[in-house]
Scaffold this active site. Structure first.
Site, mmCIF file in Angstrom:
data_model
loop_
_atom_site.group_PDB
_atom_site.id
_atom_site.type_symbol
_atom_site.label_atom_id
_atom_site.label_comp_id
_atom_site.label_asym_id
_atom_site.label_seq_id
_atom_site.Cartn_x
_atom_site.Cartn_y
_atom_site.Cartn_z
ATOM 1 N N HIS A 71 0.828 -1.220 0.000
ATOM 2 C CA HIS A 71 0.000 0.000 0.000
ATOM 3 C C HIS A 71 0.860 1.266 0.000
ATOM 4 C CE1 HIS A 71 -3.924 -2.033 0.874
ATOM 5 N NE2 HIS A 71 -3.130 -2.926 1.425
ATOM 6 N N ARG A 109 -7.276 7.122 3.920
ATOM 7 C CA ARG A 109 -6.214 6.960 2.912
ATOM 8 C C ARG A 109 -6.601 5.808 1.984
ATOM 9 N NH1 ARG A 109 -1.421 4.072 2.100
ATOM 10 N NH2 ARG A 109 0.106 5.181 0.843
ATOM 11 N N ASN A 145 -10.367 -2.710 2.590
ATOM 12 C CA ASN A 145 -10.067 -2.695 1.157
ATOM 13 C C ASN A 145 -11.350 -2.468 0.368
ATOM 14 O OD1 ASN A 145 -7.288 -3.147 1.247
ATOM 15 N ND2 ASN A 145 -7.484 -5.373 1.103
ATOM 16 N N PHE A 158 1.140 -14.014 4.713
ATOM 17 C CA PHE A 158 1.177 -12.687 4.088
ATOM 18 C C PHE A 158 2.525 -12.387 3.415
ATOM 19 C CE2 PHE A 158 1.096 -7.917 4.263
ATOM 20 C CZ PHE A 158 0.014 -7.738 3.424
ATOM 21 N N HIS A 336 -3.667 0.998 12.172
ATOM 22 C CA HIS A 336 -3.411 -0.222 12.938
ATOM 23 C C HIS A 336 -4.754 -0.874 13.264
ATOM 24 C CE1 HIS A 336 -1.826 -3.107 15.576
ATOM 25 N NE2 HIS A 336 -1.563 -2.392 16.642
ATOM 26 N N ARG A 355 -2.639 -9.368 11.704
ATOM 27 C CA ARG A 355 -2.590 -7.930 11.416
ATOM 28 C C ARG A 355 -2.411 -7.141 12.707
ATOM 29 N NH1 ARG A 355 -7.478 -6.009 7.842
ATOM 30 N NH2 ARG A 355 -6.078 -4.289 7.364
ATOM 31 N N TYR A 359 0.802 -4.297 12.121
ATOM 32 C CA TYR A 359 0.686 -2.854 11.840
ATOM 33 C C TYR A 359 1.475 -2.005 12.827
ATOM 34 C CZ TYR A 359 -2.696 -3.876 8.235
ATOM 35 O OH TYR A 359 -3.283 -4.348 7.096
ATOM 36 N N ARG A 366 8.975 2.227 9.877
ATOM 37 C CA ARG A 366 8.601 3.220 8.868
ATOM 38 C C ARG A 366 8.692 4.632 9.433
ATOM 39 N NH1 ARG A 366 4.238 5.515 6.376
ATOM 40 N NH2 ARG A 366 2.740 5.064 8.022
HETATM 41 FE FE1 HDD Z 1 -2.575 -4.793 5.463
HETATM 42 C C1 HDD Z 1 -1.101 -1.771 5.099
HETATM 43 C C2 HDD Z 1 -5.538 -3.502 4.294
HETATM 44 C C3 HDD Z 1 -3.960 -7.933 5.491
HETATM 45 C C4 HDD Z 1 0.183 -5.988 6.965
HETATM 46 N N1 HDD Z 1 -3.186 -2.994 4.805
HETATM 47 C C5 HDD Z 1 -2.430 -1.861 4.751
HETATM 48 C C6 HDD Z 1 -3.217 -0.777 4.277
HETATM 49 C C7 HDD Z 1 -4.470 -1.265 4.038
HETATM 50 C C8 HDD Z 1 -4.452 -2.656 4.376
HETATM 51 C C9 HDD Z 1 -5.656 -0.485 3.520
HETATM 52 C C10 HDD Z 1 -2.728 0.640 4.038
HETATM 53 C C11 HDD Z 1 -2.992 1.505 5.218
HETATM 54 C C12 HDD Z 1 -2.532 2.913 4.915
HETATM 55 O O1 HDD Z 1 -3.161 3.552 4.052
HETATM 56 O O2 HDD Z 1 -1.557 3.340 5.515
HETATM 57 N N2 HDD Z 1 -4.357 -5.573 4.914
HETATM 58 C C13 HDD Z 1 -5.473 -4.863 4.561
HETATM 59 C C14 HDD Z 1 -6.620 -5.745 4.521
HETATM 60 C C15 HDD Z 1 -6.166 -6.994 4.854
HETATM 61 C C16 HDD Z 1 -4.754 -6.881 5.110
HETATM 62 C C17 HDD Z 1 -8.036 -5.309 4.203
HETATM 63 C C18 HDD Z 1 -6.925 -8.272 4.971
HETATM 64 C C19 HDD Z 1 -8.162 -8.343 5.292
HETATM 65 N N3 HDD Z 1 -1.979 -6.627 6.076
HETATM 66 C C20 HDD Z 1 -2.701 -7.790 6.017
HETATM 67 C C21 HDD Z 1 -1.972 -8.852 6.672
HETATM 68 C C22 HDD Z 1 -0.797 -8.295 7.110
HETATM 69 C C23 HDD Z 1 -0.828 -6.904 6.716
HETATM 70 C C24 HDD Z 1 -2.449 -10.276 6.813
HETATM 71 C C25 HDD Z 1 0.363 -8.916 7.841
HETATM 72 C C26 HDD Z 1 0.354 -10.039 8.456
HETATM 73 N N4 HDD Z 1 -0.738 -4.034 5.878
HETATM 74 C C27 HDD Z 1 0.215 -4.695 6.565
HETATM 75 C C28 HDD Z 1 1.413 -3.832 6.905
HETATM 76 C C29 HDD Z 1 0.983 -2.443 6.311
HETATM 77 C C30 HDD Z 1 -0.369 -2.755 5.695
HETATM 78 C C31 HDD Z 1 2.704 -4.358 6.487
HETATM 79 C C32 HDD Z 1 1.948 -1.752 5.367
HETATM 80 C C33 HDD Z 1 2.028 -0.333 5.840
HETATM 81 C C34 HDD Z 1 1.255 -0.284 7.049
HETATM 82 O O3 HDD Z 1 0.766 -1.519 7.349
HETATM 83 O O4 HDD Z 1 1.050 0.686 7.738
HETATM 84 O O5 HDD Z 1 1.589 -3.774 8.265
#
Ligand code: HDD
Length: 702
Positions: A71, A109, A145, A158, A336, A355, A359, A366
């Site tokens: 993202h 966002r 999402n 993931f 988060h 998750r 987060y 970051r």
């Molecule tokens: Fe995630 C970012 C949505 C599963 C780990 N995720 C992130 C963002 C969104 C989602 C919208 C961007 C937030 C922003 O605008 O800053 N993610 C989802 C949805 C999931 C999902 C709807 C499943 C239902 N995500 C998921 C899993 C993991 C992550 C299973 C880890 C085990 N996601 C992250 C992250 C991020 C992230 C690595 C990257 C940047 C951040 O968190 O802030 O932690």
């Protein structure tokens, strides 16, 4: 009571303007020269004592932070949320969802998932839809999402999934695209991905606008009421403008014409005062019905069909303010899933559980340390009082001698709260320590089939085309064949159609299609008549029929659409047939049809002649037609449509009857110096339908 502006009042304290200021160093020392470094002699070396040079360059050297691991590409805006009434209070203690007097400030966002921070907006991908509610009871983040399902069931997968979809590690190709071997290798071996893959191959993965897409919390969460009673919940955002998509050919061209297409669209709508709106809805399931479904509520690869459990409206979100500084606000916002407030809790969904770890962890790298919640965009409007101290970037001056609980020396403060506290939902947990997926998570095909069955004819065609495109880019035959084998479990016709497009045999045998559908899944059933914010290109050249341009522009603008005049040959102004001047908004050569929703070619013999002889203008019309958009032409403007070789039936009808409104094409003559009333009416009606999906455009060479 929190007002809609509580967050902005807080942020006003840190908003900085350069107006009426003079240049200083970070230390506030005034500077009168920043173009030359301090040197020993005119041609001599730079001196170490040049603190201004060192500070300036050092800060520059450290300007970048790691982009989000997923993202990374996104755009955001402020807004507020207000419940319609208090009915949800029976289910949750969360005030911001139940008190219609409370308008809660928020920041949203939107994002794509796979691409880097500078990648194009219109790629085939999931869109993130993350909302931070600055509630009176603390920050609540709904990190969702635009798809209601996810690719994997357990968060431990993931990193595998993301490694597969991201650019391949040896050459970092392709950028922001799923059409490559590693993603499809993973998909072919991991059938739990298939439901979300169907969404990814559908039009949902290429939204026309962030303002025209749904949002979903995805997981089953839990609402908890004041008495501690729990209810399962799925969150839905429904856009007031309806849910609409681009077409794939268009997306690829927009990626070049305007890589910021979705970002710009959001920005422009808010700047123009046309504030995007979504309705928040919930699907509620009593705890006693936990096992009433033929799938597991804890499995994030499943939806609860809306026909089975209706989405009940809760309130409305309006986005009404753009950020002042992309980095400070949109880049530094830290979402988060574990940011919850009293009344909202988790379930044992293993994806959500992961998750809740990930987060917080990711923000530490970051945003550089444990004080990121003090960054202005992340600060709650609720009061914060912790015993956490020190760390990189500490912003607060904590006074007193105590930072521990219990204490007497600090008067026992911060005291243990006794009202409106977050209490974890009490549930009995009992089991062996095992590493095994629940048997109830094992049906990977029924819901992809449900999705496929629910699509309109044209939606199915787009899905087949998407699979053909993606698998067509896969070099490994084994991967292609395995994916076809998986598709054959969803629907044989789908597998056969995809196979045909990639030059393979349709897989033998198949799982029988269960025949069930869920109409709410089709975007064909999410129409809206609104033309609000739709962009119409008006193609003009010298000699144009000025009254037609002015009339269409005025009447469309009254309906909320935006008409832009594109001048063939030059911008500035064009001379009209009656000698007046028409202002040009954009030189036609700098614009492509793909960034507009519709095109209008007014009459004026000289203008139409110029346009018909201009390959760019002719292509513009043909391409808009190819992408199923509304095309209109008046008087001699029809010659340009003829030159484009499109809309033959409408042209014939217009010749016979003097007017045609056929399949999204409106052609007619002005009478008494103006366009007939029905001309604009039919134009607006077609524009409101978004696209004319039944138009066969396969032979249009654009
Ligand atoms: Fe995630 C970012 C949505 C599963 C780990 N995720 C992130 C963002 C969104 C989602 C919208 C961007 C937030 C922003 O605008 O800053 N993610 C989802 C949805 C999931 C999902 C709807 C499943 C239902 N995500 C998921 C899993 C993991 C992550 C299973 C880890 C085990 N996601 C992250 C992250 C991020 C992230 C690595 C990257 C940047 C951040 O968190 O802030 O932690």
């Amino acid at each position: 009571m929190a007002s809609g502006d509580a967050k902005h009042e807080q942020l006003d304290g840190v908003r900085a303007d350069a107006d009426d200021t003079e240049l200083t160093t970070q230390q506030g020392v005034r500077i009168d020269h920043t173009d030359d470094s301090l040197q020993a002699g005119e041609r001599g070396p730079t001196l170490l004592e040049d603190f201004h040079f060192r500070e300036k360059v050092t800060h520059f050297d450290h300007e970048r932070i790691p982009e989000r691991v997923v993202h990374a590409r996104g755009a955001g805006a402020y807004g507020h949320f207000q419940p319609y009434d208090g009915w949800l209070a029976d289910y949750t203690a969360a005030k911001f969802l139940t008190d219609p007097e409370v308008s809660t400030p928020l920041f949203v966002r939107f994002s794509t998932v796979a691409g880097s921070r500078g990648s194009a907006d219109t790629v085939r991908d999931v869109r993130g839809f993350a909302t931070k509610f600055y509630t009176e009871q603390g920050n609540y983040d709904l990190v969702g999402n635009n798809f209601p399902v996810f690719f994997i069931q357990d968060g431990i997968k993931f990193p595998d999934f993301v490694h597969a979809v991201k650019p391949e590690p040896h050459n970092e190709i392709p950028q922001a695209a799923s059409a490559h071997d590693t993603l499809w290798d993973f998909v072919s071996l991991q059938p739990e991905t298939l439901h979300t893959i169907m969404w990814l191959m559908s039009d949902r993965a290429i939204p026309r606008s962030y303002r025209m897409m749904q949002g979903f919390g995805v997981h089953t969460f839990r609402l908890v009421n004041a008495q501690g009673k729990g209810t399962f919940v799925k969150f839905h955002w429904k856009p007031v403008l309806g849910s609409h998509s681009l077409v794939w050919d268009e997306c690829q061209k927009i990626a070049g014409a305007d890589a910021d297409f979705n970002r710009r669209d959001l920005w422009d709508a808010i700047e123009g005062g046309r504030f995007p709106e979504w309705e928040l809805g919930v699907q509620l399931v009593e705890e006693s019905d936990e096992f009433a479904f033929d799938f597991d509520l804890l499995d994030a690869t499943k939806i609860i069909p809306e026909e089975q459990v209706p989405v009940r409206p809760v309130g409305k979100m309006v986005l009404d303010r753009n950020p002042d500084n992309f980095f400070a606000e949109t880049e530094q916002i830290a979402f988060h899933t574990a940011n919850v407030v009293p009344g909202i809790d988790f379930t044992n969904d293993p994806l959500l559980q992961a998750r809740n770890f990930s987060y917080l962890d990711t923000q530490l790298i970051r945003l550089g340390g444990p004080n990121f919640a003090q960054i202005p965009i992340n600060r709650p409007v609720a009061e914060v009082s912790t015993n956490q101290r020190d760390g990189y970037g500490q912003q607060r001056i904590h006074r007193g001698t105590t930072s521990y609980t219990p204490n007497t020396l600090g008067g026992g403060c911060p005291a243990i709260a006794d009202s409106e506290v977050f209490k974890h939902y009490q549930a009995r947990v009992d089991g062996d320590k095992i590493r095994r997926r629940s048997e109830s998570f094992s049906d990977h095909f029924s819901q992809p089939t449900l999705f496929w069955n629910s699509m309109a004819r044209w939606e199915k065609e787009h899905i087949v085309e998407a699979f053909r495109f993606e698998l067509g880019k896969v070099g490994d035959q084994g991967v292609r064949e395995r994916v076809l084998g998986e598709l054959n479990h969803i629907d044989h016709d789908l597998a056969a159609a995809v196979a045909h497009g990639i030059g393979l045999e349709a897989p033998a045998g198949s799982t029988e299609n269960h025949g069930r559908s869920s109409p709410a899944l089709s975007q064909a059933n999410s129409p809206t008549e609104s033309v609000e914010t739709r962009k119409v290109a008006v193609l003009v050249a010298d000699g144009v029929d000025a009254p037609a341009v002015q009339q269409l522009r005025r009447e469309l603008s009254e309906l909320g659409a935006v008409a832009e005049v594109l001048g063939a040959g030059h911008d500035g102004k064009v001379r009209s047939a009656d000698g007046s001047e028409v202002d040009v908004d954009v030189a036609a050569r700098t614009a492509m049809s793909v960034v507009y929703d519709a095109v209008f070619v007014p009459g004026g013999a000289e203008s139409a002649r110029t346009l018909a002889a201009d390959g760019h203008a002719v292509h513009f019309v043909a391409e808009a037609y190819k992408h199923h958009k509304t095309i209109a032409a008046s008087d001699e403007g029809v010659d340009v449509v003829r030159q484009a070789g499109v809309a033959e039936r409408a042209r014939e009808l217009a010749e016979r009857d003097g007017f045609a409104a056929d399949g999204g094409v409106v052609l007619g003559a002005s009478t008494g110096g103006s366009l007939p009333e029905r001309f604009v009416e039919e134009f607006a009606a077609a524009l409101g339908r978004h696209r004319e999906w039944d138009r066969d455009t396969s032979s249009v060479p654009a």
